[in-house]
Design an enzyme around this catalytic site. Structure first.
Site, PDB file in Angstrom:
ATOM      1  N   ASP A  35       0.998  -1.426  -0.135  1.00 56.80           N
ATOM      2  CA  ASP A  35       0.131   0.252   0.095  1.00 56.80           C
ATOM      3  C   ASP A  35       1.012   1.168   0.369  1.00 56.80           C
ATOM      4  OD1 ASP A  35      -2.123  -1.519  -0.246  1.00 56.80           O
ATOM      5  OD2 ASP A  35      -2.861  -0.969   2.351  1.00 56.80           O
ATOM      6  N   LYS A  57      -2.957   4.202  -3.416  1.00 51.83           N
ATOM      7  CA  LYS A  57      -4.085   4.595  -2.956  1.00 51.83           C
ATOM      8  C   LYS A  57      -3.486   5.891  -2.973  1.00 51.83           C
ATOM      9  CE  LYS A  57      -7.594   0.697  -3.063  1.00 51.83           C
ATOM     10  NZ  LYS A  57      -8.831  -0.054  -2.301  1.00 51.83           N
ATOM     11  N   MET A 172     -10.012   8.044   7.789  1.00 55.33           N
ATOM     12  CA  MET A 172     -10.530   8.341   6.539  1.00 55.33           C
ATOM     13  C   MET A 172     -11.914   8.997   6.511  1.00 55.33           C
ATOM     14  SD  MET A 172     -10.350   4.887   4.801  1.00 55.33           S
ATOM     15  CE  MET A 172     -11.472   3.641   5.654  1.00 55.33           C
TER      16      MET A 172
END
Length: 508
Positions: A35, A57, A172
């Site tokens: 990641d 991402k 998030m």
């Protein structure tokens, strides 16, 4: 034959929070699918020949879709390879690790899950916020803020969450913080309840804003905080000022460059990170063993005839015992009657690890210190073995021969310049401090720089040297040395850096 896939939680960003099981999996991996967040500083743990696949991402960009990630894990696992899926935080806390496990199970590929420390508890802890606290909060709830709280189809019930007692941790959620705050207040959370946002938690870049639930979105905008961040809502957020510990670290706000060889950088890097520094590892050299020579063969054949054996570095110790092992020998080959000299405590410790106790460790950890320590030792006609690096200073051998010792100098290894990533060089030039642990690191580092980059060093990073020989080399290369270790060891280097920081202006 099927391989094996480890779904490894990398933790929240501090590389020291990786579990032992996670480290072992990385060190053995043939393929690593990683990641973007929380994994950068763990890449050096991977074998040099491992295949690294970026699955990271970022807002508006995705290197691999989840289907592509699943397919890559299955493909490499089914091909018999050792695979690590390295995920920020914990694989099963909003990490989609469950989907990856299902794909592997469906394909018949063996796997294991290595949990990681989730940012939901780690980021608040590094900001001085315990998610539970006696008399304040007896529970905590973790929720994703990635969904839009204004859309009709969202799964998150913000009204219900507002009524749940205890601490609310939102991951998030920075992009929708104002809407989330409004939804919680509308659901019954008091607008004056303490709340906090922690960006880049557990890393040297960590920033924290503590406010009330109603004011937090505006305060976050004022301070310029963004993703990735963890939001904490509840009375425990008000404990941050009293419990905070990370901001007290003496190197917080400093960026320090480590120029040691990659294999040896960890000791210094770990010490600096523990003190709060951001570390740029720019290995300017690589330690390369030299091939066997007739001189080495002759010295090892006559090893039991030496009356004095001098080791001038940890690398020299390792190279000597590697040469002995290649010939089926070990520490028992060293003559019991010989005086063994180690240039400093680190070299003495490495000797001890090989089963040899140093008879003499000079007070000054340089060639001249060895000569001073032998001042009262008769050397006339004594056979001496000096095992060290190619290109070492001549003072030690010349001094021993001047006292009529019969010296055999054996070169066991050399420091080879290491090519560097231009981005790492740029980061080094922007750092607050450069550290040098040997003359070879100075010369190799300066060899990486063009004329413009050398000019940028003037008035740039402050230079900290491990000792006078290294300092002399730095000055000869045009550097100003701002601090020099009184004890020529890694702890001494760190102490000199701390003293320089304490004497300088406050950290930005």
């Amino acid at each position: 034959m099927s391989g094996f896939v480890h779904l490894v939680g990398a933790g929240p960003g501090d590389p020291g929070l990786l579990t032992v099981a996670g480290r072992r999996a990385l060190e053995r991996a043939e393929v690593v699918v990683y990641d973007r967040l929380g994994t950068e500083e763990l890449m050096p743990l991977c074998p040099p020949d491992a295949v690294l696949l970026n699955a990271g991402k970022s807002p508006g960009r995705q290197a691999m879709t989840q289907d592509e990630i699943n397919a890559a894990l299955v493909e490499h696992g089914a091909a018999g390879r050792r695979v690590v899926r390295l995920k920020g935080g914990d694989p099963f806390v909003f990490g989609r690790g469950g989907e990856e496990a299902e794909a592997l199970r469906a394909a018949g590929v063996e796997y294991a899950v290595v949990p990681g420390i989730t940012s939901a508890i780690a980021a608040p802890a590094y900001a001085g916020i315990p998610v539970t606290h006696r008399g304040v909060a007896t529970s905590f709830t973790v929720v994703t803020g990635h969904e839009d709280p204004t859309k009709e189809s969202e799964q998150t019930d913000w009204d219900a969450l507002a009524r749940v007692p205890g601490t609310l941790v939102i991951l998030m959620g920075m992009g929708r913080l104002a809407a989330i705050s409004a939804a919680l207040i509308a659901g019954g959370r008091p607008p004056g309840q303490p709340a906090a946002a922690v960006q880049w938690g557990t890393t040297p870049r960590q920033r924290r804003v503590v406010a009330t639930l109603g004011d937090l979105p505006a305060r976050v905008r004022e301070e310029g905080l963004g993703s990735p961040a963890v939001v904490v809502v509840g009375p425990v957020a008000g404990l941050a000022e009293g419990i905070d510990w990370i901001e007290r670290r003496p190197l917080r706000g400093r960026t320090v460059v480590v120029t040691r060889a990659r294999a040896q950088a960890s000791e210094l890097s770990d010490r600096l990170r523990a003190l709060g520094a951001a570390v740029v590892e720019l290995p300017a050299i690589r330690i390369s063993p030299l091939p066997g020579t007739p001189e080495l063969d002759d010295a090892l054949t006559r090893l039991d005839g030496y009356g004095l054996i001098v080791l001038t570095s940890v690398n020299g110790v390792d190279a000597l015992f590697a040469a002995l092992a290649a010939r089926g020998r070990d520490a028992r080959a060293l003559p019991a009657a010989a005086t063994v000299v180690a240039i400093g405590p680190a070299t003495a410790e490495r000797l001890a690890a090989h089963g040899v106790r140093a008879d003499l460790v000079p007070e000054r950890f340089v060639a001249e210190g060895i000569l001073e320590s032998l001042a009262q030792t008769p050397l006339d006609g004594v056979p001496v073995l000096v095992a060290r690096a190619r290109g070492s200073r001549p003072e030690l051998v010349d001094g021993l021969r001047a006292r009529c010792a019969h010296v055999d100098e054996v070169e066991l290894y050399e420091a080879v310049p290491e090519p560097a990533d231009p981005d790492a060089v740029a980061a080094a030039l922007a750092a607050s401090h450069l550290t040098f642990t040997a003359s070879s690191t100075v010369r190799s580092f300066m060899g990486l720089l063009g004329p413009g980059e050398r000019a940028a060093l003037r008035g740039g990073p402050r230079v900290v040297s491990i000792g006078p020989v290294t300092s002399d080399t730095a000055r000869a290369e045009g550097l100003e040395v701002h601090a020099e270790a009184a004890e020529h060891t890694i702890p001494g280097l760190v102490a000199a850096l701390l003293a320089d920081v304490a004497a300088a202006a406050p950290a930005p």
